[in-house]
Motif scaffolding. Structure first.
Motif, PDB file in Angstrom:
ATOM      1  N   SER A  98      -9.541   6.646  -9.713  1.00  0.00           N
ATOM      2  CA  SER A  98      -9.594   5.506  -8.792  1.00  0.00           C
ATOM      3  C   SER A  98     -10.272   4.339  -9.512  1.00  0.00           C
ATOM      4  CB  SER A  98     -10.372   5.842  -7.519  1.00  0.00           C
ATOM      5  OG  SER A  98      -9.683   6.812  -6.770  1.00  0.00           O
ATOM      6  N   ILE A 138     -12.702   5.315   0.037  1.00  0.00           N
ATOM      7  CA  ILE A 138     -11.877   5.192  -1.173  1.00  0.00           C
ATOM      8  C   ILE A 138     -11.272   6.559  -1.499  1.00  0.00           C
ATOM      9  CG2 ILE A 138     -11.871   4.568  -3.637  1.00  0.00           C
ATOM     10  CD1 ILE A 138     -14.422   2.915  -3.076  1.00  0.00           C
ATOM     11  N   ARG A 139     -10.015   6.568  -1.934  1.00  0.00           N
ATOM     12  CA  ARG A 139      -9.394   7.821  -2.323  1.00  0.00           C
ATOM     13  C   ARG A 139     -10.018   8.348  -3.616  1.00  0.00           C
ATOM     14  NH1 ARG A 139      -4.552  10.174  -1.161  1.00  0.00           N
ATOM     15  NH2 ARG A 139      -3.660   8.274  -0.229  1.00  0.00           N
ATOM     16  N   GLY A 173       0.839  -1.186   0.000  1.00  0.00           N
ATOM     17  CA  GLY A 173       0.000   0.000   0.000  1.00  0.00           C
ATOM     18  C   GLY A 173       0.874   1.236   0.000  1.00  0.00           C
ATOM     19  N   TYR A 233     -11.198  11.662   0.328  1.00  0.00           N
ATOM     20  CA  TYR A 233     -11.744  10.307   0.370  1.00  0.00           C
ATOM     21  C   TYR A 233     -13.263  10.367   0.398  1.00  0.00           C
ATOM     22  CZ  TYR A 233      -7.035   8.873   1.830  1.00  0.00           C
ATOM     23  OH  TYR A 233      -5.684   8.674   1.899  1.00  0.00           O
ATOM     24  N   ALA A 257      -7.053   0.242  -4.387  1.00  0.00           N
ATOM     25  CA  ALA A 257      -6.849   0.048  -2.944  1.00  0.00           C
ATOM     26  C   ALA A 257      -6.042  -1.224  -2.724  1.00  0.00           C
ATOM     27  CB  ALA A 257      -8.193  -0.043  -2.222  1.00  0.00           C
ATOM     28  N   ARG A 271      -0.745   4.596   1.198  1.00  0.00           N
ATOM     29  CA  ARG A 271      -1.641   5.673   1.636  1.00  0.00           C
ATOM     30  C   ARG A 271      -0.873   6.854   2.247  1.00  0.00           C
ATOM     31  NH1 ARG A 271      -4.332   2.746   4.630  1.00  0.00           N
ATOM     32  NH2 ARG A 271      -5.947   2.111   3.195  1.00  0.00           N
TER      33      ARG A 271
END
Length: 449
Positions: free
Chosen positions: A150, A86-87, A64, A82, A188, A66
């Motif tokens: 995304s 979810i971004r 990841g 977000y 993600a 983040r």
């Protein structure tokens, strides 16, 4: 010091051996949070993964990023956004994600390339291979929110990943996927790891996370001081998930749990949530009986059953230490093979942790409960009571009126469970002839009627 080390190391290594055999050639998908890397845990985690791979496990590592992306965004004066957990990946966030992914892949490959003498990586050769193994599609618009770049996983190149694993390489995946037109999508990590584990029919999905696992819920029995539910059956996990609010943050109880449930529902038998803050948590979870985090399973791994000829080796390994210290009378392989139908065992994840045998004396309407053994690793968990209950059931089914044991060390355990001390003269004639008067075993009897 050397003698003390040998005394602790040898039994420990022997206890680990069954898991080494069991997991050889299995496939583990590891989801590594960017927070773990930001916390400086990459070197030790890489060492543990190299060790696990050296023991024959095939590994897919999904990282990841983040906090790394958020750091890049902050440096550019751009806010991280977000929705629905979810971004929202606009063009600036996509650039930041690509930069962060490139840097992290470089750091991860470097970590697996260590080879300094006197370190766990000395002599290790870990080939790390990345690739465009993921096809993605856009998240699109949800509840009026446009997630832009995304995406979600559309397809996993199972053949490509499997061929790479079969070459002995570790597969490294960044949370990026590409559309057939070449468009990049930010994914993600949790969704990538889950999708890959399902597609590969992996044996384990493991998340190394900010949280220690799933905490015991009110009303659950606590066997020790550990507040973490180390084994969560799928049905219980689903029931818990239904009571939780929608997970938005990684620290929310349902954030990783929802992915573990999804994986188990799709055929991944074991999914784990582990704390990266605990050094060696991967090794503790994989190679120690009770583990350290939470394991979600699609069925209870513990099985109480009658033994078969294939269990002889496991029974011998279990009882050997107790024979050496005089707790049990020595039994050789031939004797156990001959009497295998008299044994009941408790098996956990393919390893035998308890056994007991029932030798009937029909003419006296009684039977001996013998070779009663519970591994030190699972003593205090109720395995002894489970074995006793099954032996009593078998004796009643055979029309017997009592069972008896001969013991020199554990008479109090049996007395607490309804056994009454008696003299050796009480024994059936056939058993009395084999009684070892030098050993002076205490005879205890329990009535079944």
């Amino acid at each position: 010091m050397s003698a003390v080390f040998n005394f602790t190391f040898v039994p420990w290594f022997r206890s680990v051996a069954p898991y080494i055999h069991k997991f050889r050639n299995q496939t583990f998908v590891i989801g590594l949070t960017g927070e773990a890397i930001a916390a400086g845990k990459l070197q030790s985690i890489a060492q543990d993964l190299a060790l696990i791979q050296a023991m024959g496990v095939k590994i897919v590592l999904v990282h990841g990023f983040r906090p790394q992306v958020n750091e890049q965004l902050a440096a550019k004066g751009h806010e991280a956004r977000y929705s629905h957990g979810i971004r929202i990946t606009d063009s600036v966030a996509l650039d930041c994600a690509q930069e962060a992914a490139g840097q992290l892949r470089y750091e991860i490959e470097a970590a697996f390339s260590q080879g300094l003498p006197n370190t766990p990586m000395a002599g290790a050769t870990v080939r790390v291979i990345s690739g465009n193994f993921l096809t993605a599609r856009p998240v699109g618009i949800m509840d009026g929110v446009d997630f832009q770049h995304s995406g979600v996983v559309r397809k996993v190149d199972v053949g490509g990943i499997q061929r790479t694993l079969d070459m002995g390489a570790l597969v490294l995946l960044s949370p990026f996927g590409f559309s057939p037109t070449g468009e990049a999508f930010n994914l993600a990590m949790e969704e990538v790891a889950t999708s890959v584990a399902i597609a590969l029919r992996a044996d384990k999905l493991i998340f190394l996370t900010e949280v220690p696992g799933i905490r015991m819920q009110p009303g659950e029995p606590k066997g020790d001081d550990n507040p973490i539910d180390t084994e969560l059956p799928l049905a219980a996990a689903q029931k818990l998930m239904a009571t939780l609010p929608t997970a938005q943050q990684p620290t929310d109880t349902g954030f990783y749990l929802q992915h573990c449930i999804k994986a188990c529902q799709a055929g991944v038998e074991r999914s784990h949530i582990l704390p990266f803050a605990v050094d060696g948590s991967l090794l503790l979870e994989v190679y120690v009986h009770d583990g350290i985090g939470t394991m979600v399973i699609d069925e209870k791994l513990e099985e109480l059953r009658e033994a078969t000829i294939d269990d002889v080796g496991g029974i011998l390994q279990l009882i050997e230490p107790f024979e050496k210290d005089g707790t049990l009378v020595k039994r050789d392989r031939t004797e156990i093979e001959r009497d295998i139908q008299t044994y009941t065992i408790i098996e956990h994840d393919g390893v035998i942790f308890g056994c007991a045998a029932l030798y009937p004396y029909p003419e006296a309407r009684t039977a001996e409960m013998a070779a009663v053994t519970v591994s030190p690793q699972s003593q205090g968990t109720g395995d002894g009571e489970k074995l006793l209950k099954r032996i009593e059931q078998r004796a009643r089914a055979a029309g017997l009126e009592s069972i008896f044991v001969l013991t020199t060390r554990t008479m109090h355990w049996f007395i607490k469970r309804g056994f009454v001390p008696t003299e050796p003269d009480w024994l059936p004639e056939a058993r009395k002839r084999k009684y070892n008067w030098d050993r002076k075993s205490q005879v205890l009897v329990k009535k079944l009627v």
